[in-house]
Design an enzyme around this catalytic site. Structure first.
Site, mmCIF file in Angstrom:
data_model
loop_
_atom_site.group_PDB
_atom_site.id
_atom_site.type_symbol
_atom_site.label_atom_id
_atom_site.label_comp_id
_atom_site.label_asym_id
_atom_site.label_seq_id
_atom_site.Cartn_x
_atom_site.Cartn_y
_atom_site.Cartn_z
ATOM 1 N N LYS A 192 0.841 -1.200 0.000
ATOM 2 C CA LYS A 192 0.000 0.000 0.000
ATOM 3 C C LYS A 192 0.873 1.247 0.000
ATOM 4 O O LYS A 192 1.546 1.540 0.974
ATOM 5 C CB LYS A 192 -0.918 0.046 1.219
ATOM 6 C CG LYS A 192 -1.969 1.142 1.048
ATOM 7 C CD LYS A 192 -2.609 1.584 2.342
ATOM 8 C CE LYS A 192 -1.787 2.627 3.047
ATOM 9 N NZ LYS A 192 -1.694 3.932 2.344
ATOM 10 N N GLU A 266 10.215 0.695 10.443
ATOM 11 C CA GLU A 266 11.238 1.722 10.231
ATOM 12 C C GLU A 266 10.544 3.044 10.475
ATOM 13 O O GLU A 266 9.691 3.458 9.695
ATOM 14 C CB GLU A 266 11.795 1.588 8.811
ATOM 15 C CG GLU A 266 13.151 2.214 8.662
ATOM 16 C CD GLU A 266 13.071 3.634 8.182
ATOM 17 O OE1 GLU A 266 12.976 4.534 9.050
ATOM 18 O OE2 GLU A 266 13.072 3.839 6.974
ATOM 19 N N CYS A 300 13.486 10.407 7.187
ATOM 20 C CA CYS A 300 13.450 9.832 8.530
ATOM 21 C C CYS A 300 14.809 9.927 9.214
ATOM 22 O O CYS A 300 14.888 10.097 10.422
ATOM 23 C CB CYS A 300 12.988 8.384 8.480
ATOM 24 S SG CYS A 300 13.851 7.424 7.254
ATOM 25 N N GLU A 397 10.452 15.092 16.057
ATOM 26 C CA GLU A 397 10.763 15.010 14.629
ATOM 27 C C GLU A 397 9.923 16.061 13.909
ATOM 28 O O GLU A 397 8.693 16.039 13.967
ATOM 29 C CB GLU A 397 10.414 13.613 14.113
ATOM 30 C CG GLU A 397 10.747 13.420 12.655
ATOM 31 C CD GLU A 397 10.447 12.010 12.152
ATOM 32 O OE1 GLU A 397 9.333 11.512 12.379
ATOM 33 O OE2 GLU A 397 11.335 11.415 11.521
HETATM 34 P P1 NAI Z 1 1.917 7.913 8.541
HETATM 35 O O1 NAI Z 1 2.802 7.134 9.406
HETATM 36 O O2 NAI Z 1 0.535 8.151 8.966
HETATM 37 O O3 NAI Z 1 1.832 7.226 7.092
HETATM 38 C C1 NAI Z 1 2.696 6.247 6.610
HETATM 39 C C2 NAI Z 1 1.883 5.158 5.922
HETATM 40 O O4 NAI Z 1 1.096 4.471 6.889
HETATM 41 C C3 NAI Z 1 0.916 5.643 4.889
HETATM 42 O O5 NAI Z 1 0.883 4.729 3.815
HETATM 43 C C4 NAI Z 1 -0.424 5.624 5.610
HETATM 44 O O6 NAI Z 1 -1.524 5.463 4.767
HETATM 45 C C5 NAI Z 1 -0.273 4.410 6.479
HETATM 46 N N1 NAI Z 1 -1.090 4.379 7.694
HETATM 47 C C6 NAI Z 1 -1.613 5.425 8.395
HETATM 48 N N2 NAI Z 1 -2.298 4.981 9.455
HETATM 49 C C7 NAI Z 1 -2.218 3.635 9.439
HETATM 50 C C8 NAI Z 1 -2.718 2.600 10.285
HETATM 51 N N3 NAI Z 1 -3.424 2.873 11.383
HETATM 52 N N4 NAI Z 1 -2.436 1.327 9.975
HETATM 53 C C9 NAI Z 1 -1.704 1.027 8.887
HETATM 54 N N5 NAI Z 1 -1.216 1.958 8.060
HETATM 55 C C10 NAI Z 1 -1.475 3.248 8.317
HETATM 56 O O7 NAI Z 1 2.621 9.277 8.242
HETATM 57 P P2 NAI Z 1 1.941 10.623 7.687
HETATM 58 O O8 NAI Z 1 0.600 10.827 8.276
HETATM 59 O O9 NAI Z 1 2.043 10.599 6.226
HETATM 60 O O10 NAI Z 1 2.909 11.702 8.285
HETATM 61 C C11 NAI Z 1 2.787 12.089 9.646
HETATM 62 C C12 NAI Z 1 4.139 12.322 10.250
HETATM 63 O O11 NAI Z 1 4.851 11.106 10.300
HETATM 64 C C13 NAI Z 1 5.042 13.242 9.438
HETATM 65 O O12 NAI Z 1 4.827 14.567 9.777
HETATM 66 C C14 NAI Z 1 6.394 12.781 9.828
HETATM 67 O O13 NAI Z 1 6.799 13.417 11.000
HETATM 68 C C15 NAI Z 1 6.223 11.315 10.093
HETATM 69 N N6 NAI Z 1 6.663 10.476 8.990
HETATM 70 C C16 NAI Z 1 7.815 9.776 9.129
HETATM 71 C C17 NAI Z 1 8.273 8.999 8.106
HETATM 72 C C18 NAI Z 1 9.530 8.243 8.232
HETATM 73 O O14 NAI Z 1 10.001 7.703 7.250
HETATM 74 N N7 NAI Z 1 10.108 8.154 9.395
HETATM 75 C C19 NAI Z 1 7.584 8.907 6.842
HETATM 76 C C20 NAI Z 1 6.348 9.643 6.795
HETATM 77 C C21 NAI Z 1 5.938 10.413 7.843
#
Ligand code: NAI
Ligand code: MG
Length: 786
Positions: A192, A266, A300, A397
């Site tokens: 996904k 991760e 990240c 972060e």
């Molecule tokens: P997120 O962690 O919500 O999204 C990442 C993925 O997880 C997306 O594909 C999303 O659809 C999916 N997801 C969301 N809720 C889920 C659930 N309950 N169960 C399974 N999958 C789920 O990150 P988002 O909302 O895009 O960004 C929020 C914050 O997260 C950002 O501001 C940033 O600080 C952090 N972030 C960190 C990342 C990293 O690589 N460490 C990458 C993206 C965001």
């Protein structure tokens, strides 16, 4: 502008890459994309669609399907169906498919590059030179592992269906990091993409179709967090691999607890960028640019905390400001642009709020004199100085182009500040003194450390976190373990059943002395009374009372954890040779009391105690042998560079022992964990704790340093929960009933500690598996060049 003026200022003219190939591709699909399931495009059962936007101008690019639980179910079933054949497909054949994918990505590199930049907003220079080449590299590299799996991972099998959930910051690269190793090891995939950036994953699906990848091996389902949650909860999934926020990682840890699904996470980071006064400052400044302004800081492992030695701080800041003044923010398709657009208005708002908070908390803000484009989602490169270590911008972060600078005086202080975070994803160290740099590299708790460099990635090197940055590795040989399982899942420690020979001392119960003491707990090298003051009776299998042990509680566990934490640094730094010596001497002392232990075992388990003592001695020898032989690797990453993959101890570990072969289990599990440099809080099996409590005397007469090996007897589930909830425990191994697995895994989400769950009885896991579980790999990149 006159020619003379132009010659003086040398301003850049715009140099945009054409959006046309990507826009044509979107148009050819009528700007609407279905789900890719079982090799075909299908409309979503939900009948719902959502828009994906170009964050640089706010325009809608296309509509994509929003998969619901029904769609997820279809995709998982398709993957399950495909697994039967795919897992049986020869490694060489899988290698050819992966190779074909890599070739196709290269052939369509320009289309991928432009599409990625349109959907995500990152500068074309980065998609063109970093993201897409690395994607191809990942598929080539893993084609090699598919080819070599039969010989190099003999005895291991694929897991089955893998659910993969990825973020928006490196859309296609995160897909590659997940899909390539999964397919190489013979798994099938349901992936996904993030809701902000689904397009390159859909183009990737087309490539899978074009090369004739068997239907169902790769399924791509677009959707949002709910779609992701449905995938996580689907009972037909054998493993979840997730990259994204720590918050969602925690939800997934809890959702999969007790399900038996393998998990790798991760997550976020707040990585330190440490500059010592002997560093090459101009290089370090360029390093900062790559650390925090690469991908607008939405990385990240971004070097978001600049730790600079006091004497050179002002000089460094001045150079940095001068450099920032020259950075260019704007149209991501412009080849001369350094920073593109922030992914979405919500993320921009989050950045603005955190910057506001930084100002309120008293840090000094600096931004370049120029303004970012008014239209679209842009934020300028930002520097905070005079940042307090505990302030929000030093701890949270931000995921934006915002750098928080702090100063330090000594290397010790630098290490302390660097580790003053819940995260542990990466670190960057700048010094011309390689002694200092490597010394600091080994002390920083992070999965990747770059020396005089930053944000280097390659398929041959593992990537992943310590602490709340998650667990599991992606890339390198170490990343493969995430996608395989051992074929005969469990064996005894030495791969054979304990032999019935030697010191058999099956004394009859009648001849044993009467019970005259209650075993205490063993904490900090001393026998101590349980806090509760209570004890617990221990019976033989046929119901006779054989002794009593202390009933440990939360307070005792906390004391034991404190003792283990106190002993950790000293034990970690003990040489491998000396750690082995400690174990050999422990074995020697155990063998002195072999008969006594054999009798006790026979009495507790009704089995041949002599054979088990023998097996336990052998297990201690095996553990000791590995102390200086469990080697790391040098990964051949394609730079002038050595990348050292070093197995490091995890830290303070809780080990809840299984019921069978209590002494052997103790020697095998705790002995191996100890010799890898961890310090332990061991909870013996409640059915047979006496061998462990007898072991106190062996520990006391050996050289095992006080606090490294603590033993607390009591109720397994209660003590397991306390250990799993404890924020200063880094890993919990739990052997016990299935209900306990869920308990431990759910509670571990607090600080994202590693967990390993095992059945309460049956053969013990194989030594290699125990060694892997007892360590985490740190990759240290050391570039060279005169
Ligand atoms: P997120 O962690 O919500 O999204 C990442 C993925 O997880 C997306 O594909 C999303 O659809 C999916 N997801 C969301 N809720 C889920 C659930 N309950 N169960 C399974 N999958 C789920 O990150 P988002 O909302 O895009 O960004 C929020 C914050 O997260 C950002 O501001 C940033 O600080 C952090 N972030 C960190 C990342 C990293 O690589 N460490 C990458 C993206 C965001
Ligand atoms: Mg988008």
């Amino acid at each position: 502008m006159t020619l003379t003026e132009i010659m003086q200022t040398l301003p850049y003219g715009p140099a945009p890459e054409a959006a046309k190939p990507a826009l044509d591709w979107i148009k050819a699909h009528k700007a609407r994309f279905q789900l890719f399931i079982a090799g075909r495009w299908r409309a979503p059962a939900s009948r719902e669609w959502f828009a994906t936007i170009n964050p640089a101008n706010g325009q809608k690019l296309a509509e994509v399907a929003l998969a619901d639980a029904t769609d997820v179910d279809k995709a998982v079933k398709a993957a399950r169906k495909a697994f039967t054949d795919w897992s049986q497909t020869k490694g060489h054949v899988r290698a050819r498919y992966l190779y074909a994918i890599a070739r196709q990505i290269q052939k369509h590199a320009r289309l991928f590059t432009v599409l990625e930049t349109l959907d995500n907003g990152k500068p074309i220079r980065e998609t063109r030179d970093i993201d897409i080449p690395l994607v191809a590299r990942h598929f080539y590299y893993h084609a090699g592992w598919a080819q070599l799996m039969e010989s190099e991972l003999a005895g291991y099998a694929p897991l089955g269906v893998v659910g993969q959930i990825i973020p928006w910051n490196f859309p296609l690269l995160m897909l590659a990091w997940k899909v390539a190793p999964a397919l190489a090891m013979g798994n099938t995939v349901v992936l996904k993409p993030a809701e902000y950036t689904p397009l390159t994953a859909l183009l990737f699906a087309e490539i899978c179709q074009n090369i004739g990848l068997p239907p169902g091996v790769v399924n791509i389902i677009t959707g949002d967090g709910k779609t992701g949650a449905a995938l996580v909860e689907h009972p037909g999934v054998d493993k979840i691999a997730f990259t994204g926020s720590t918050e969602v990682g925690r939800i997934i840890r809890k959702a999969t607890a007790g399900s038996g699904k393998k998990l790798s996470l991760e997550l976020g980071g707040k990585s330190p960028f440490v500059v010592f006064e002997d560093a090459d400052l101009d290089s370090a400044v360029e390093g900062v640019v790559d650390a925090i302004w690469f991908n607008q800081g939405q990385v990240c492992c971004a070097g978001s905390r600049l730790l600079v030695q006091e004497g050179i701080a002002e000089k460094m800041y001045a150079k940095l400001r001068a450099r920032m003044e020259k950075l260019r923010v704007g149209d991501p398709l412009d080849k001369a642009v350094d920073l593109g657009a922030i992914i979405a208005p919500a993320q921009l708002e989050k950045i603005q709020q955190l910057v506001q908070k930084g100002v309120e908390e008293g840090a000094k803000l600096w931004q370049p004199s120029w303004a970012v484009p008014a239209e679209g989602c842009f934020y300028p490169p930002t520097l905070f100085t005079e940042v307090a270590p505990a302030s929000t911008i030093a701890q949270e972060e931000i995921f934006g182009p915002v750098l928080a600078a702090l100063t330090f005086r000594t290397p010790e202080e630098a290490v302390r500040l660097a580790n003053n975070t819940r995260y542990g994803l990466a670190a960057s160290i700048w010094s011309e003194d390689i002694n200092l740099a490597l010394d600091v590299a080994t002390q920083i708790k992070a999965g990747t450390v770059w020396i005089n460099s930053t944000n280097l990635f390659d398929a041959a090197s593992g990537f992943g976190g310590y602490r709340e940055s998650g667990f599991g590795r992606e890339g390198g040989r170490e990343g493969l373990w995430e996608y395989v399982k051992k074929i005969e899942v469990h064996r005894t420690a030495q791969g054979q059943k304990p032999r019935a020979r030697g010191l058999t001392a099956r004394a009859s119960a009648e001849s044993l002395p009467p019970i005259d003491r209650t075993a205490k707990l063993f904490i900090g090298g001393k026998q101590v009374r349980p806090d509760s003051g209570y004890s617990k009776a221990v019976y033989t299998p046929d119901g006779r009372l054989v002794g009593e042990v202390g009933l440990g509680n939360r307070k005792d566990i906390c004391n034991a954890v404190e003792a283990a934490r106190g002993a950790f640094e000293g034990w970690r730094k003990t040489t491998a040779h000396n750690k082995a010596q400690v174990l050999y001497f422990l074995a020697e002392n155990l063998s002195q009391r072999a008969e006594e232990f054999a009798r006790r075992l026979s009495e507790q388990t009704g089995q041949d105690g002599g054979a088990e003592v023998e097996a336990a001695l052998e297990a201690l020898f095996t553990a000791a042998a590995w102390a200086d032989k469990y080697e790391g690797l040098v990964h051949p990453t394609p730079l002038r560079n050595v990348t050292l993959a070093i197995p490091e101890p995890i830290g303070v570990m809780g080990i809840l022992c299984p019921d069978d072969q209590p002494l052997l289990a103790l020697a095998h599990l705790a002995g191996t964990a100890l010799v890898m440099g961890n310090t332990l809080v061991v909870v013996p099996s409640p059915l047979a704790p006496l061998s462990a409590t007898d072991f106190y005397q062996v520990l006391e007469t050996s050289d095992v340093p006080a606090g490294t090996f603590n033993i607390v007897t009591g109720e397994r589930e209660e003590l397991a929960l306390t250990l799993a909830e404890h924020d200063d425990v880094d890993a919990v191994w739990y052997a016990g009933p299935r209900a306990g697995w869920a308990l431990v895994e759910r509670a571990s989400a607090g600080n994202m500690k590693r967990t390993w769950t095992l059945p309460p009885s049956g053969p013990l896991p194989d030594t290699q598996e125990v060694l892997r579980q007892a360590t985490q790999v740190k990759n240290i990149w050391v570039p060279y060049g005169a």
